[in-house]
Structure formats: structure tokens, C-alpha cells
Design an enzyme around this catalytic site. Structure first.
Site, PDB file in Angstrom:
ATOM      1  N   GLU A  15      50.217  -1.772  26.036  1.00 45.29           N
ATOM      2  CA  GLU A  15      49.057  -1.638  25.537  1.00 45.29           C
ATOM      3  C   GLU A  15      47.815  -2.239  26.283  1.00 45.29           C
ATOM      4  OE1 GLU A  15      46.032  -1.231  22.276  1.00 45.29           O
ATOM      5  OE2 GLU A  15      47.576  -0.190  22.743  1.00 45.29           O
ATOM      6  N   CYS A  63      44.723  -4.643  18.149  1.00 50.03           N
ATOM      7  CA  CYS A  63      45.911  -3.841  18.910  1.00 50.03           C
ATOM      8  C   CYS A  63      45.931  -2.620  18.056  1.00 50.03           C
ATOM      9  CB  CYS A  63      47.085  -4.807  18.883  1.00 50.03           C
ATOM     10  SG  CYS A  63      48.779  -4.182  19.587  1.00 50.03           S
ATOM     11  N   SER A 496      50.968 -12.310  23.884  1.00 51.83           N
ATOM     12  CA  SER A 496      50.757 -11.868  25.046  1.00 51.83           C
ATOM     13  C   SER A 496      49.655 -12.860  25.970  1.00 51.83           C
ATOM     14  CB  SER A 496      50.330 -10.422  25.120  1.00 51.83           C
ATOM     15  OG  SER A 496      51.359  -9.726  25.079  1.00 51.83           O
ATOM     16  N   CYS A 540      51.469  -6.567  25.368  1.00 46.70           N
ATOM     17  CA  CYS A 540      50.337  -5.901  24.931  1.00 46.70           C
ATOM     18  C   CYS A 540      48.999  -6.693  25.237  1.00 46.70           C
ATOM     19  CB  CYS A 540      50.547  -5.967  23.360  1.00 46.70           C
ATOM     20  SG  CYS A 540      49.368  -5.387  22.333  1.00 46.70           S
TER      21      CYS A 540
END
Length: 562
Positions: A15, A63, A496, A540
């Protein structure tokens, strides 16, 4: 000594936008590594001036994968700032929503995002379906959707796919690379489960919709509890959730875990060598609360804690005041040393790349800040959680690790590796899948005893609050300041951010960067080994808020009045 710089940009099957630069020596061994998020994420700024009741709905847009994690954390942070205590039944519903997210996320990550770092689908064309059916029996008592006929059909489907020339997710792979160690039959089994997972992840997403209303971006959380009271008191809806989760659990037990035992056995040498080990420091805040106490919590299904230098004999509790973010090498303005989330600001300071397009390694080179705990880089995620649980002798995690070691011939030190990080994620899905039925029973018992309250009344007031809990990828924290009914400051330090951080003012590498050190790359222009380690963290990187053309020029800015 001259070094060969290899740049991977963007790293796919994640992502967001991530760039990795590594320097290889004459033997193609990584001697330095740099991790850079190449697009800006602006949710923290977008939240300023908003109604605190909307924080979760905005924050979950951070996200498109772990949407519930940010929704839950933002809502909890506001509740902490306002002193709101949610009812016990609401806690159970949030845990069940979170469980469906975790299991769904781990299944999708391994099969759709990370699996092809380990298995070679082209090799599966040479497999014997009859032999593959026999191999599957070695790793599970009741293999998932296995049998000669199944594997013949999968192989025929793959052959037709290849002959069409439209390879889709199998295009541009480094097939035939020496880093792939599975046999053709093992590759066929993994490919079959890759296809099965496309259906299973849909079922798990549907489980979230029972109490969440939709997926992604569920809508049932509010400051004070949850809104899904009609589903909580309806036996058919609760049964629907349990049925779908048990369907996912079958896949986890008989496909995901079977494949992980196979990987753990075949790639045991890489685990033993400690390839991809990383910083050796681990952090998690704890997750799936078993009571309604605030921070810090003593009763979490995932116990929180801190491990330094791989020392599992000394698990320290998390000190929220020890968390800082450093922007020395990030494209933000701020002090040279780390600042706590309540004190820091998000002030953009983009300084660009080197004239040749490389990262400015001596200066700022990433849109990700550098979180530190007492000044140290920390790895988060399922491996961190399982190591903390093992050190604390928490169950079922400790027993699952012991069982896995016995099944695949591992030693405890093997977990400190890319393979170990990958295996821990599967074990976490297994632990949750086995526990969900008991949590459903607890919810049913609550309702049977008349504990159907899912919302607590509250009053708006000024306050500062934070929420720290586990998310699928690691330790997730949200911090909020509320004044006169509005959010005046907001910070999110996401998993992340911890794992993909750049260097700090002490020049300490982030976990991605450190995990790549000393990795041997067989073919520099086909760096499977680098991708495998980075993907094992389940990166991500947040979505971008600007559009650029091919030359890097800004196309335009857009303001939307809501």
C-alpha cells in the site's frame, strides 16, 4: 571499495509508495541500505479543526488495508481525551471486528502480497499433480482443497493463463531465480492456495461487515462505543459472523499454516543464518483488551512490552513518554533530536533528490519520520508480539511457537530472520482464529445476562488523549488535543513509520534498513532477496495527497469544501 548502487522504486505489492536503495559490494552483499517513502501523507493536517467525533472516520482513510485499526485507535484517543469509558459489550464487539481484520489482513498479505517472494508459479507447470497431493499430506492432517484433481485443474488454469500472454499478477516476476527453493509440487500447492485465498479473504471481509456495516472502512464505531446493537442482540447475525470466521479458520489451519510449515522447513537454512534479522529491538503496545481498563493495561490477549537486544528474559513495560519522532532525515522541519507526539508538529520541508535522482543520504530523504523508543529504533509486528509473549510465557503464543519449532526443526534463534517474521504472522492468524469462538461465546453470554448496552453517554470538553494498541503490522498510536470542541493537534505514529523509518540524528538505521544489511543478492538486477525481507514487514506506506507529472512537477492543488 567501489559499491554498486541498486534502486528499487517503487516496491510493488504494498500500500503506497516505497523506494529502497542498497549498496552492494563486489560479492553482491548489501553493505548499506536506505528506505524512503516517496509520497506525502497528510491526514494529520486534515484532522486539525475537525469535530473530534469525526476523527475515526477521517483517520481510517490513512490506509485502505487496515482501515479498522486507525478507526479504532482514533476513536479510542478521543475517548481517552474526554474520559469516556465504553461498555463491556462494546469492547467485545470491537475485539471481534479487530479479529476479522487481523486474520483477513494476514491471509491477504501472505498470499496476494508476499507469497510470490517465496514460491515460483511458473515452476508449478512442471509439477506432478499426483505427487503434489501426496506432498500436501506431509504438512496438514486435512489439507485444504487438496487432491490430484484439484491440482490438475489449477495447473491447467495456469497453463491457459500463461499461453494467453496476459499474466496479470504473475507478470514481470523473477521466475527461475536461484532464491526460489520450493519443488515444483510445493509451488503448485502454494499456487493453489493463492487462488483459494482470493475467495477466503472475501468471506473474512464479509465477517467484518456483520458488526461493522461495510468493508473496507467500517462505520459502526462512535465515541462512546459501537452502533451495531441490532446485530449484537440478533442470534442469526452473531451466528453469521461465527460461521464466516470458522470458514476462514479452516483455511488458516489447513492451508496457511501448512504452507508455513513447508516454508519453514525448506528455508530453514536462511532462518538459521539470520538473514533479515534487523535491529533486534522489539515493541508492541498490547492488543485485544480483556477488560475495560485504560492505559497501561494488564490484561490483553497480545501482551505489550519492550525487548532490547533480543533479550527475551527481560520484557519491560511500555513507557508512553519514551516515544519520540526524529525528522533529521525526513522531509519535515523540526528539532534535530526526537520530540514526543504531543509536542511535535507536521511542518513540510521537502529538499528534493540528488542531481542524478538518488536519495540525498547525508540530508533528508523520506516522507516518513523516525520514531524511536528511548532513542532506539524498534521493530513492530507479529514477530515482536510473539517474542514478547514468549518472554512473558503468555498463551497460546508461547505454545504455538514451541509447536512450530518441533514441527519444522527450528531453534529459538531462527525467529530472528525474514523467514521467522513471515512465520510469526501466520501463527498470529492461527492464535486469533482459535480464540474467536470463545470471544463470541462471551458476547452471547453478555447478551443473555442483559448486558446489551453498547454506548456510553459523554460530554464534550477540552482534553489531551492517546491510544496505543496492536495493529496487524505493529505498534499503532494516535495522539489528539481537543479545545473548544475541535481537534487542534493530531499525530499518528503507525507501524510502518516505526519499521520503514529513515536514519535519526544518531545515524541509526531504521528496521527496514538494518534488516537488509549483509544480505547476499544473487542477481543484482533481480533483487528477490531484498524484496523478500522488505515484504516480510508487510509495508503499508500512506497514500499521497499531491499529483505530479512524469517530470515531477506539481499539476495542481485542489480544495474541497465539505
Amino acid at each position: 571499495m567501489a559499491l554498486n548502487r541498486v534502486t528499487i522504486d517503487p516496491i510493488t505489492r504494498i500500500e503506497g509508495h516505497l523506494r529502497i536503495e542498497v549498496d552492494l559490494d563486489a560479492n553482491n552483499v548489501v553493505r548499506d541500505a536506505y528506505s524512503s517513502s516517496t509520497m506525502f501523507r497528510g491526514i494529520e493536517l486534515i484532522l486539525k479543526g475537525r469535530d473530534p467525533r469525526d476523527a475515526g472516520l477521517f483517520a481510517q482513510r490513512i490506509c485502505g488495508v487496515c482501515t479498522f485499526s486507525h478507526y479504532d485507535r482514533a476513536t479510542e484517543a478521543v475517548e481517552a481525551a474526554l474520559g469516556v469509558q465504553i461498555p463491556d459489550t462494546a469492547r467485545l464487539v470491537r475485539n471481534l471486528l479487530n479479529a476479522s481484520l487481523f486474520i483477513h489482513d494476514h491471509v491477504v498479505h501472505f498470499y496476494q502480497l508476499h507469497g510470490m517472494d517465496w514460491f515460483d508459479p511458473v515452476s508449478a507447470l512442471q509439477a506432478s499433480p499426483a505427487k503434489a497431493a501426496q506432498v500436501a499430506q506431509q504438512y496438514a492432517a486435512t489439507p485444504f482443497n487438496a487432491g490430484q484433481g484439484t491440482y490438475e485443474a489449477v495447473q491447467a488454469r495456469l497453463k491457459k493463463f500463461v499461453e494467453s500472454g496476459q499474466l496479470g499478477p504473475f507478470a514481470n516476476g523473477y521466475w527461475g531465480h536461484p532464491a526460489y527453493q520450493l519443488s515444483p509440487e510445493q509451488n503448485l500447492i502454494m499456487l493453489s492456495h493463492y487462488l483459494d485465498a482470493l475467495k477466503v479473504q472475501r468471506t473474512l471481509a464479509q465477517a467484518m461487515t456483520v458488526f461493522g456495516g461495510k468493508n473496507p472502512h467500517p462505520q459502526s464505531l462512535v465515541v462512546g462505543g459501537v452502533t451495531s446493537i441490532m446485530d449484537v442482540v440478533d442470534p442469526s447475525r452473531v451466528s453469521e459472523y461465527l460461521f464466516k470466521m470458522k470458514s476462514g479458520a479452516d483455511f488458516v489451519e489447513n492451508a496457511y499454516m501448512a504452507d508455513m510449515r513447508m516454508l519453514g522447513e525448506v528455508y530453514r537454512g536462511e532462518a538459521a543464518a539470520g538473514i533479515g534479522a534487523g535491529v533486534g529491538n522489539y515493541l508492541d503496545y498490547g492488543g485485544f483488551p480483556q477488560d475495560n481498563l485504560g492505559w497501561p493495561r494488564a490484561k490483553d490477549f497480545f501482551p505489550g512490552g519492550v525487548i532490547l537486544n533480543r533479550d527475551l528474559n527481560h520484557i519491560a513495560p511500555v513507557d508512553a513518554n519514551a516515544i519520540t519522532e526524529d525528522v533529521t532525515h525526513a522531509w519535515y522541519a523540526g528539532p534535530d533530536k526526537g520530540v514526543g507526539p504531543f509536542e511535535e508538529e507536521t511542518i513540510l520541508q521537502y529538499t528534493g533528490l540528488e542531481p542524478d535522482g538518488a536519495l540525498n543520504r547525508a540530508g533528508k530523504y523520506s516522507w516518513i519520520k523516525a520514531p524511536r523508543y528511548h532513542g532506539k529504533p524498534m521493530e513492530g509486528g507479529p514477530l515482536a508480539r510473539f517474542l514478547i509473549a514468549r518472554g512473558l510465557k503468555a498463551e497460546p503464543q508461547a505454545s504455538l511457537m514451541n509447536e512450530f519449532e518441533q514441527q519444522v526443526g527450528w531453534k529459538p534463534s531462527y525467529w530472528f530472520s525474514t523467514v521467522g517474521r513471515t512465520a510469526a504472522r501466520a501463527l498470529e492468524a492461527q492464535a486469533l482464529a482459535r480464540t474467536v469462538p470463545a470471544w463470541v461465546d462471551e458476547l452471547v453470554s453478555n447478551v443473555a445476562h442483559g448486558n446489551t448496552q453498547t454506548y456510553a453517554e459523554w460530554q464534550m470538553k477540552d482534553g489531551d488523549g492517546f491510544a496505543l494498541r496492536s495493529a496487524p503490522r505493529g505498534a499503532l498510536g494516535h495522539w489528539v488535543k481537543i479545545r473548544n470542541g475541535q481537534i487542534v493537534a493530531y499525530q499518528a505514529v503507525v507501524p510502518s513509520t516505526w519499521n520503514a523509518s529513515p536514519r535519526d540524528h544518531l545515524n541509526q538505521r531504521g528496521p527496514y534498513e538494518e534488516a537488509l544489511m549483509n544480505t547476499k543478492v544473487a542477481i543484482p538486477d533481480q533483487p528477490v532477496e531484498v524484496l523478500r525481507t522488505i515484504h516480510s514487514f508487510d509495508p503499508c506506506i500512506g497514500c499521497a495527497v499531491h499529483l505530479f507529472d512524469a517530470a515531477g512537477q506539481e499539476i495542481g492543488q485542489f480544495q474541497i469544501d465539505v
